[in-house]
Each structure stands twice: as structure tokens, then as C-alpha cells.
Design a protein around this motif. Structure first.
Motif, PDB file in Angstrom:
ATOM      1  N   VAL A 142       8.017 -88.433  38.031  1.00 54.46           N
ATOM      2  CA  VAL A 142       9.195 -88.910  37.484  1.00 54.46           C
ATOM      3  C   VAL A 142       9.325 -90.314  37.019  1.00 54.46           C
ATOM      4  CG1 VAL A 142      11.712 -88.508  37.891  1.00 54.46           C
ATOM      5  CG2 VAL A 142      10.177 -87.009  39.050  1.00 54.46           C
ATOM      6  N   SER A 143       9.866 -90.503  36.230  1.00 51.61           N
ATOM      7  CA  SER A 143       9.947 -92.164  35.789  1.00 51.61           C
ATOM      8  C   SER A 143      11.137 -92.923  36.426  1.00 51.61           C
ATOM      9  CB  SER A 143      10.131 -92.292  34.271  1.00 51.61           C
ATOM     10  OG  SER A 143       9.106 -91.849  33.546  1.00 51.61           O
ATOM     11  N   ASP A 144      12.323 -92.183  36.508  1.00 49.96           N
ATOM     12  CA  ASP A 144      13.274 -92.752  37.145  1.00 49.96           C
ATOM     13  C   ASP A 144      13.463 -92.688  38.687  1.00 49.96           C
ATOM     14  OD1 ASP A 144      16.401 -92.711  37.981  1.00 49.96           O
ATOM     15  OD2 ASP A 144      15.919 -94.380  36.537  1.00 49.96           O
ATOM     16  N   PRO A 145      13.304 -94.030  39.515  1.00 47.76           N
ATOM     17  CA  PRO A 145      13.353 -93.760  40.805  1.00 47.76           C
ATOM     18  C   PRO A 145      14.320 -92.962  41.588  1.00 47.76           C
ATOM     19  CG  PRO A 145      13.634 -95.967  40.244  1.00 47.76           C
ATOM     20  CD  PRO A 145      13.251 -95.313  38.988  1.00 47.76           C
ATOM     21  N   ILE A 146      15.503 -93.203  41.018  1.00 51.79           N
ATOM     22  CA  ILE A 146      16.856 -92.407  41.413  1.00 51.79           C
ATOM     23  C   ILE A 146      16.649 -90.758  41.209  1.00 51.79           C
ATOM     24  CG2 ILE A 146      19.369 -91.962  41.314  1.00 51.79           C
ATOM     25  CD1 ILE A 146      19.416 -95.183  40.707  1.00 51.79           C
ATOM     26  N   GLN A 147      16.452 -90.487  40.013  1.00 44.89           N
ATOM     27  CA  GLN A 147      16.145 -89.176  39.714  1.00 44.89           C
ATOM     28  C   GLN A 147      15.098 -88.486  40.719  1.00 44.89           C
ATOM     29  OE1 GLN A 147      17.861 -87.114  37.980  1.00 44.89           O
ATOM     30  NE2 GLN A 147      19.175 -88.696  36.989  1.00 44.89           N
ATOM     31  N   ALA A 148      14.020 -89.356  41.016  1.00 44.03           N
ATOM     32  CA  ALA A 148      12.902 -88.914  41.780  1.00 44.03           C
ATOM     33  C   ALA A 148      13.511 -88.477  43.232  1.00 44.03           C
ATOM     34  CB  ALA A 148      11.877 -89.850  42.091  1.00 44.03           C
ATOM     35  N   GLY A 149      14.413 -89.136  43.435  1.00 37.88           N
ATOM     36  CA  GLY A 149      14.798 -88.820  44.863  1.00 37.88           C
ATOM     37  C   GLY A 149      15.837 -87.616  44.929  1.00 37.88           C
ATOM     38  N   VAL A 150      16.456 -87.517  44.018  1.00 34.90           N
ATOM     39  CA  VAL A 150      17.469 -86.179  43.456  1.00 34.90           C
ATOM     40  C   VAL A 150      16.635 -84.950  43.277  1.00 34.90           C
ATOM     41  CG1 VAL A 150      19.001 -85.238  41.767  1.00 34.90           C
ATOM     42  CG2 VAL A 150      19.201 -87.623  42.415  1.00 34.90           C
ATOM     43  N   MET A 151      15.514 -85.127  42.489  1.00 33.61           N
ATOM     44  CA  MET A 151      14.644 -84.028  42.347  1.00 33.61           C
ATOM     45  C   MET A 151      14.053 -83.422  43.468  1.00 33.61           C
ATOM     46  SD  MET A 151      13.209 -84.689  38.635  1.00 33.61           S
ATOM     47  CE  MET A 151      14.424 -85.418  37.311  1.00 33.61           C
ATOM     48  N   THR A 152      13.757 -84.523  44.325  1.00 35.02           N
ATOM     49  CA  THR A 152      12.842 -84.199  45.698  1.00 35.02           C
ATOM     50  C   THR A 152      13.748 -83.154  46.528  1.00 35.02           C
ATOM     51  OG1 THR A 152      11.436 -85.968  45.568  1.00 35.02           O
ATOM     52  CG2 THR A 152      11.659 -84.905  47.587  1.00 35.02           C
ATOM     53  N   VAL A 153      15.098 -83.531  46.671  1.00 35.25           N
ATOM     54  CA  VAL A 153      15.965 -82.985  47.545  1.00 35.25           C
ATOM     55  C   VAL A 153      16.080 -81.544  46.960  1.00 35.25           C
ATOM     56  CG1 VAL A 153      18.520 -82.893  48.319  1.00 35.25           C
ATOM     57  CG2 VAL A 153      16.961 -84.919  48.333  1.00 35.25           C
ATOM     58  N   MET A 154      16.426 -81.380  45.295  1.00 38.45           N
ATOM     59  CA  MET A 154      16.601 -80.184  44.859  1.00 38.45           C
ATOM     60  C   MET A 154      15.372 -79.256  45.097  1.00 38.45           C
ATOM     61  SD  MET A 154      18.306 -81.444  41.175  1.00 38.45           S
ATOM     62  CE  MET A 154      17.998 -79.499  40.357  1.00 38.45           C
ATOM     63  N   ALA A 155      14.171 -79.787  44.996  1.00 34.53           N
ATOM     64  CA  ALA A 155      12.942 -78.982  45.390  1.00 34.53           C
ATOM     65  C   ALA A 155      12.650 -78.204  46.624  1.00 34.53           C
ATOM     66  CB  ALA A 155      11.704 -79.851  45.025  1.00 34.53           C
ATOM     67  N   ILE A 156      13.219 -78.851  47.828  1.00 40.51           N
ATOM     68  CA  ILE A 156      12.993 -78.361  49.025  1.00 40.51           C
ATOM     69  C   ILE A 156      14.427 -77.870  49.561  1.00 40.51           C
ATOM     70  CG2 ILE A 156      11.469 -80.031  49.683  1.00 40.51           C
ATOM     71  CD1 ILE A 156      13.634 -81.373  51.592  1.00 40.51           C
ATOM     72  N   ALA A 157      15.501 -77.826  48.743  1.00 39.56           N
ATOM     73  CA  ALA A 157      16.949 -77.125  49.024  1.00 39.56           C
ATOM     74  C   ALA A 157      16.745 -75.833  49.366  1.00 39.56           C
ATOM     75  CB  ALA A 157      17.994 -77.769  48.438  1.00 39.56           C
ATOM     76  N   PRO A 158      17.206 -75.343  50.314  1.00 36.18           N
ATOM     77  CA  PRO A 158      16.971 -73.666  50.561  1.00 36.18           C
ATOM     78  C   PRO A 158      17.954 -72.926  49.736  1.00 36.18           C
ATOM     79  CG  PRO A 158      18.151 -74.736  52.454  1.00 36.18           C
ATOM     80  CD  PRO A 158      17.663 -75.966  51.943  1.00 36.18           C
ATOM     81  N   LEU A 159      19.099 -73.592  49.200  1.00 35.95           N
ATOM     82  CA  LEU A 159      20.248 -72.913  48.461  1.00 35.95           C
ATOM     83  C   LEU A 159      19.816 -73.022  47.031  1.00 35.95           C
ATOM     84  CD1 LEU A 159      23.317 -73.516  50.459  1.00 35.95           C
ATOM     85  CD2 LEU A 159      21.752 -71.567  50.814  1.00 35.95           C
ATOM     86  N   VAL A 160      18.931 -73.540  46.510  1.00 34.89           N
ATOM     87  CA  VAL A 160      18.705 -73.832  45.239  1.00 34.89           C
ATOM     88  C   VAL A 160      17.701 -72.692  44.810  1.00 34.89           C
ATOM     89  CG1 VAL A 160      17.258 -74.920  43.342  1.00 34.89           C
ATOM     90  CG2 VAL A 160      18.529 -76.395  45.103  1.00 34.89           C
ATOM     91  N   SER A 161      18.093 -71.938  43.635  1.00 29.12           N
ATOM     92  CA  SER A 161      17.461 -70.698  43.306  1.00 29.12           C
ATOM     93  C   SER A 161      16.466 -70.675  42.057  1.00 29.12           C
ATOM     94  CB  SER A 161      18.714 -69.703  42.703  1.00 29.12           C
ATOM     95  OG  SER A 161      19.210 -70.232  41.832  1.00 29.12           O
ATOM     96  N   VAL A 162      16.133 -71.997  41.641  1.00 23.26           N
ATOM     97  CA  VAL A 162      15.095 -72.055  40.659  1.00 23.26           C
ATOM     98  C   VAL A 162      13.840 -72.058  41.136  1.00 23.26           C
ATOM     99  CG1 VAL A 162      14.477 -73.796  38.713  1.00 23.26           C
ATOM    100  CG2 VAL A 162      16.771 -73.692  39.223  1.00 23.26           C
ATOM    101  N   LYS A 163      13.113 -70.993  40.534  1.00 23.68           N
ATOM    102  CA  LYS A 163      11.754 -70.879  41.106  1.00 23.68           C
ATOM    103  C   LYS A 163      10.714 -71.933  40.511  1.00 23.68           C
ATOM    104  CE  LYS A 163      12.228 -65.742  41.147  1.00 23.68           C
ATOM    105  NZ  LYS A 163      11.445 -64.687  40.396  1.00 23.68           N
TER     106      LYS A 163
END
Length: 258
Positions: A189-210
Motif C-alpha cells: 500500500v502506498s499511503d501509510p494511513i490506508q495501510a493501517g486501515v487495510m491491515t485491520v480490515m484484513a484480520i477483523a473477524p466480522l469482515v466478510s470479504v474473502k
């Protein structure tokens, strides 16, 4: 029914063989020790924290532990998974680490107020060898699920360390930087703030995106032992304005075609 995991803090006399005696009692109760930490080990006091999965209630186990001559008391507590949950570790240059942490903490707050538990740890480091050691050590940290590498140049031994922890199932996110680390990371990810956001989304148990299953990173033949579960998302967000929602939609669209 899945065994319940409980936390136990055992206060005992500091002497040789404390851990052996305590673990023996737990084994007799068919307890599966998933984590152990020696909080204090002094002659006047030894405190040991256990996380144990038990087939039944903890009352009998606590009574037998307290019956040991070396034990002063046993305290039942919530396990750390219930309190702190999954951990994200951010490593690299101080300025970039701070920006990644900003995004990760903001997104984790949004998830945690819904009842999830995600925590964020940081350590600013510079130098190839310290960074490589830090990357390898993340795989030994309890409950660590993702590593974010934040810097402007990383490669060499750091790249080898990234491949090593990915083989152990750790998700590795990298900023778009110079060096070979972005070539072997799960997500760039280019933007560091977005990198943090996406990392949380990737491990969040309630996110349904495969996650997308695609080919492992292009590396020499010796590095192709990275298993499918570790060679996860290979979506590279080169534009700093790529949002987490846009990434999620892109991932879902590709997943439907596969």
C-alpha cells in the motif's frame, strides 16, 4: 463442544521446578496449555500466567493447584485473547510507523466498539539486522496476526525474514518502498494511513470479504515453500487514494470470477 480457554495466575514460592509441578497438575486434568508466561521469578515470589483449555469447569483444577505446597494462591482471570484480541505489529521508521498506527488505531476503534478485540503494537527501528530480527520475532509473539513494515528502503535479510514468517501463516503488509520487501509481502500500500486501515480490515473477524488466492510472490525456487494460506492477497495499491472500501470491492469482484 469446544473446550473453554481460561486464564490462571498462580502465585507460588520461587524455587526450582515450579513450572514442572504446575504443568503436571494441569495435565492430570486434561488441560491443554495454549500459552504460558513467567510474570515474576524471585525467591520470595513466583507468578506464572497460564491460558488453559479445559474440558470441564476450572474449580477442580484450581483446588488441586492450591493444594501444592509451593502454591500460595490461584487467581482465575479472563484470557488475553478476550481482552486484547488479535495483535497488529508495526515495525520500521518512526515517521512512517506513526502514520500507519494512526490508520490502524482509528480503524480498530471502529471494530472494537462493535465488540471485536484488535490491538496495535509499534516499535520504531532502523538497520537491516535489527529489522530482520524484529520481523522474525513477530512470529513468536502471542496472538500476533499481522505485521506492517513501514519505511522507505527494506531488503536483504529483511526480505528473507518476511518469507520465513509468511511460511508460518503471518500476514505481512508493506508500504510501497524501495528494496525487495514489497515484492514478497502479502499486500503493498502506498499511503501509510490506508495501510493501517487495510491491515485491520484484513484480520477483523466480522469482515466478510474473502481473500484472493493467487500465485505466491516471484522468488527463487527455494522460496516457493510458502503455503497457500500464507500466500494470501497480492493486490498492490500503488495509488495513495485507493480506499479500503475500493480494495474490498476489487477483491470481491476478482474472487467471484475465480
Amino acid at each position: 463442544m469446544e473446550n473453554e480457554t481460561i486464564g490462571l495466575v498462580v502465585h507460588a514460592v520461587g524455587t526450582t521446578g515450579v513450572l514442572h509441578q504446575l504443568s503436571g497438575v494441569i495435565a492430570r486434568h486434561n488441560g491443554d496449555i495454549s500459552s504460558v508466561d513467567i510474570l515474576a521469578n524471585r525467591p520470595e515470589e513466583a507468578r506464572t500466567y497460564f491460558e488453559v483449555a479445559l474440558p470441564g469447569g476450572p474449580e477442580a483444577l484450581i483446588a488441586d493447584l492450591e493444594a501444592l505446597p509451593i502454591v500460595r494462591s490461584v487467581e482465575q482471570v479472563k484470557n488475553l485473547q478476550k481482552i486484547y484480541g488479535k495483535r497488529i505489529i508495526i515495525v520500521g521508521g518512526g515517521a512512517q510507523v506513526g502514520q500507519v498506527a494512526l490508520g490502524a488505531i482509528a480503524e480498530a476503534d471502529r471494530h472494537n466498539i462493535r465488540g471485536e478485540h484488535i490491538s496495535v503494537d509499534t516499535i520504531p527501528l532502523v538497520g537491516e539486522h535489527p529489522l530482520a530480527d524484529a520481523v522474525k520475532a513477530v512470529a513468536r509473539l502471542p496472538r500476533a496476526k499481522a505485521l506492517v513494515l513501514a519505511g522507505s528502503l527494506m531488503g536483504g535479510e529483511i526480505k528473507d525474514a518476511v518469507l520465513e514468517v509468511r511460511r508460518q501463516g503471518l500476514l505481512v503488509v508493506s508500504l510501497n518502498m524501495a528494496g525487495s520487501v514489497p515484492e514478497v509481502a502479502d499486500l503493498v500500500v502506498s499511503d501509510p494511513i490506508q495501510a493501517g486501515v487495510m491491515t485491520v480490515m484484513a484480520i477483523a473477524p466480522l469482515v466478510s470479504v474473502k481473500r484472493i488466492r493467487v500465485s505466491p510472490p516471484t522468488t527463487p525456487a527455494a522460496d516457493t515453500s510458502v503455503p497457500a494460506q500464507a500466500a494470501s492477497v497480492r493486490v498492490k495499491c500503488r495509488a495513495s487514494n485507493t480506499s479500503g472500501v475500493q480494495l474490498a470491492r476489487k477483491k470481491a469482484a476478482i474472487d467471484e470470477k475465480m
